[in-house]
Design a protein around this motif. Structure first.
Motif, PDB file in Angstrom:
ATOM      1  N   GLU A 116       0.954  -1.081  -0.187  1.00  0.00           N
ATOM      2  CA  GLU A 116      -0.018   0.040  -0.001  1.00  0.00           C
ATOM      3  C   GLU A 116       0.897   1.132  -0.022  1.00  0.00           C
ATOM      4  O   GLU A 116       1.809   1.373   0.859  1.00  0.00           O
ATOM      5  CB  GLU A 116      -1.009  -0.064   1.368  1.00  0.00           C
ATOM      6  CG  GLU A 116      -2.169  -1.104   1.130  1.00  0.00           C
ATOM      7  CD  GLU A 116      -3.283  -0.831   0.075  1.00  0.00           C
ATOM      8  OE1 GLU A 116      -3.235   0.601  -0.287  1.00  0.00           O
ATOM      9  OE2 GLU A 116      -3.672  -1.781  -0.399  1.00  0.00           O
ATOM     10  N   GLY A 120      -2.145   4.254  -3.479  1.00  0.00           N
ATOM     11  CA  GLY A 120      -3.080   2.994  -3.729  1.00  0.00           C
ATOM     12  C   GLY A 120      -2.073   1.713  -3.603  1.00  0.00           C
ATOM     13  O   GLY A 120      -0.891   1.914  -3.361  1.00  0.00           O
ATOM     14  N   CYS A 121      -2.781   0.716  -3.847  1.00  0.00           N
ATOM     15  CA  CYS A 121      -2.013  -0.573  -3.888  1.00  0.00           C
ATOM     16  C   CYS A 121      -1.212  -0.650  -5.110  1.00  0.00           C
ATOM     17  O   CYS A 121      -1.741  -0.633  -6.059  1.00  0.00           O
ATOM     18  CB  CYS A 121      -3.050  -1.844  -3.760  1.00  0.00           C
ATOM     19  SG  CYS A 121      -2.339  -3.464  -3.540  1.00  0.00           S
TER      20      CYS A 121
END
Length: 229
Positions: A116, A120-121
């Motif tokens: 993460e 974002g991921c």
């Protein structure tokens, strides 16, 4: 099916693949035929209706009109990969046969880990082996992968890179800056992966008199290549 695994097939290149190939454009009927074939193959060999809460047939139908309307092979490939990405599984990809590709480990001498980030991921470069395309382009461990060829790549979709050309890659550095570099991947000298072999053994002296020995890979049946270094 439990935990799903998908192994990339060994890369093999014919003489034709070693030359720059002409991309074959597909008509609407051909694209839909491929979509149906991908759907049936996915259902038989990979899909688990109890995983990630995604319904296979509904998802394919929701993409059918968009895929039928694609204007180029590149757009078709992107839409097909977006479809596979929606299933929430990793190590699955759709690539046009006229453009040879490979995974990061095989072709740019680097590996990723998922994490993460403020974006974002994302995939983060983990190992960047000395002398490989990623290292030569100035990428370092900890850099965050943002784009490949102008396209956002994030988990669960695994990054892949075109062989025999320069790949435009955008990364975010630990200091928050972003940069776009060209990862040049040569055509392979051998029919066996990896396409690019980095410097195998690296050693240096760290602070406090600690020695570092890093072995990137173990080539050869009995490690003859390592012995030579």
């Amino acid at each position: 099916m439990g935990r799903l695994h998908h192994c990339w097939r060994s890369l093999k290149f014919s003489d034709a693949a070693r030359r720059r190939q002409t991309v074959i454009e597909l008509n609407e009927q051909q694209r839909l035929t491929i979509l149906n074939r991908v759907g049936s193959t996915f259902a038989k060999k990979f899909y688990d209706p109890g995983l990630n809460g995604v319904e296979l047939e509904s998802l394919i139908e929701s993409k059918r009109d968009c895929i039928a309307a694609c204007k180029s092979t590149e757009e078709f490939e992107k839409e097909m990969n977006d479809l596979l990405k929606a299933f929430g599984t990793s190590h699955v990809g759709f690539f046009h046969q006229s453009v040879p590709r490979g995974s990061a480990r095989q072709v740019i001498a680097a590996t990723f880990c998922k994490a993460e980030t403020k974006y974002g991921c994302r995939w983060i470069f983990q190992d960047v082996h000395l002398g490989g395309p990623a290292d030569i382009a100035g990428i370092h461990p900890g850099d965050v992968l943002l784009l490949v060829a102008g396209r956002e790549i994030c988990p669960p979709e695994s990054p892949s890179f075109t062989i025999g050309s320069a790949n435009s890659v955008t990364v975010a550095k630990p200091d928050g800056t972003t940069t776009t570099v060209a990862l040049s991947v040569p055509m392979p000298k051998s029919l066996k992966p990896p396409v690019v072999i980095p410097r195998t053994v690296i050693s240096r002296r760290l602070d406090g008199g600690v020695g570092l020995l890093k072995i990137a890979m173990f080539p050869g049946i009995v490690g003859i290549d390592i012995a030579k270094e």
